[in-house]
Structure formats: C-alpha cells, structure tokens
Motif scaffolding. Structure first.
Motif, PDB file in Angstrom:
ATOM      1  N   LYS A  38       2.154   1.904   2.340  1.00 47.82           N
ATOM      2  CA  LYS A  38       1.769   2.793   1.304  1.00 47.82           C
ATOM      3  C   LYS A  38       0.722   3.887   2.035  1.00 47.82           C
ATOM      4  N   LYS A  39       1.098   4.933   2.042  1.00 44.39           N
ATOM      5  CA  LYS A  39       0.157   6.102   2.701  1.00 44.39           C
ATOM      6  C   LYS A  39      -0.576   6.631   1.449  1.00 44.39           C
ATOM      7  N   THR A  40      -1.813   6.677   1.833  1.00 39.02           N
ATOM      8  CA  THR A  40      -2.779   7.304   0.580  1.00 39.02           C
ATOM      9  C   THR A  40      -2.863   8.819   0.695  1.00 39.02           C
ATOM     10  N   GLY A  41      -2.707   9.552  -0.471  1.00 37.57           N
ATOM     11  CA  GLY A  41      -2.906  10.947  -0.642  1.00 37.57           C
ATOM     12  C   GLY A  41      -4.142  11.501  -0.327  1.00 37.57           C
ATOM     13  N   ALA A  44      -6.739  10.413  -3.168  1.00 32.41           N
ATOM     14  CA  ALA A  44      -7.359   8.976  -2.768  1.00 32.41           C
ATOM     15  C   ALA A  44      -8.436   8.917  -1.610  1.00 32.41           C
ATOM     16  N   ASN A  45      -8.088   9.990  -0.715  1.00 32.82           N
ATOM     17  CA  ASN A  45      -9.087   9.762   0.467  1.00 32.82           C
ATOM     18  C   ASN A  45     -10.204  10.359  -0.034  1.00 32.82           C
ATOM     19  N   ILE A  46     -10.497  11.650  -0.756  1.00 32.81           N
ATOM     20  CA  ILE A  46     -11.679  12.093  -1.297  1.00 32.81           C
ATOM     21  C   ILE A  46     -12.399  11.262  -2.324  1.00 32.81           C
ATOM     22  N   GLN A  47     -11.539  10.493  -2.988  1.00 29.81           N
ATOM     23  CA  GLN A  47     -12.150   9.680  -4.019  1.00 29.81           C
ATOM     24  C   GLN A  47     -12.986   8.489  -3.283  1.00 29.81           C
ATOM     25  N   MET A  48     -12.381   7.805  -2.192  1.00 30.06           N
ATOM     26  CA  MET A  48     -12.590   6.888  -1.416  1.00 30.06           C
ATOM     27  C   MET A  48     -14.133   7.425  -0.774  1.00 30.06           C
TER      28      MET A  48
END
Length: 75
Positions: A38-41, A44-48
C-alpha cells in the motif's frame, strides 16, 4: 510390504517438512519480492509529518493547498 503407520504414503518427517514450509509461506510475515504494498499518498505523508512535529500547522495547510491545486490540475 504394507506399513501400518505410513501417514498417508509419506513418512512423518515429510509431513513435518510440508507443515514447516506452509507455515513459512503463509504465517511468517516476511516481505516477498514483487509483493504489492500500500503506497501512502501525499496527504498521508504531510499528516504524518504534522503528527510527528516536523512541520507546523501553517506549513501543513500550505502544502495541503498545493496538493489540492495539483490534483485539480491533473484531473
């Protein structure tokens, strides 16, 4: 010659080998080459990054706006 305990035509050691092989394939969570992940979009990256404190709320909203604009442009 007929053997009474032949375990369905295979010796006990072969049943153990097959059992360990099936356990290794299906139960042990190793990464399999070529397996789809599953690739994160970008959201999701900026939320993390916001959750870990790498970026602040202002930078989060700025980057989120840029991603939304880019998504609208590419549709």
């Amino acid at each position: 010659m007929f053997y009474y305990n032949n375990f369905g035509g295979m010796d006990f050691i072969w049943w153990c080998i097959w059992g360990m092989l099936l356990f290794w394939i299906f139960i042990i969570p190793y990464d399999i080459p070529g397996q789809r992940r599953k690739k994160t979009g970008p959201f999701a990256n900026i939320q993390m990054r916001l959750a870990t404190g790498e970026i602040g709320p202002e930078e989060y909203h700025e980057r989120k706006g840029l991603i939304e604009i880019d998504a609208i442009r590419h549709t």
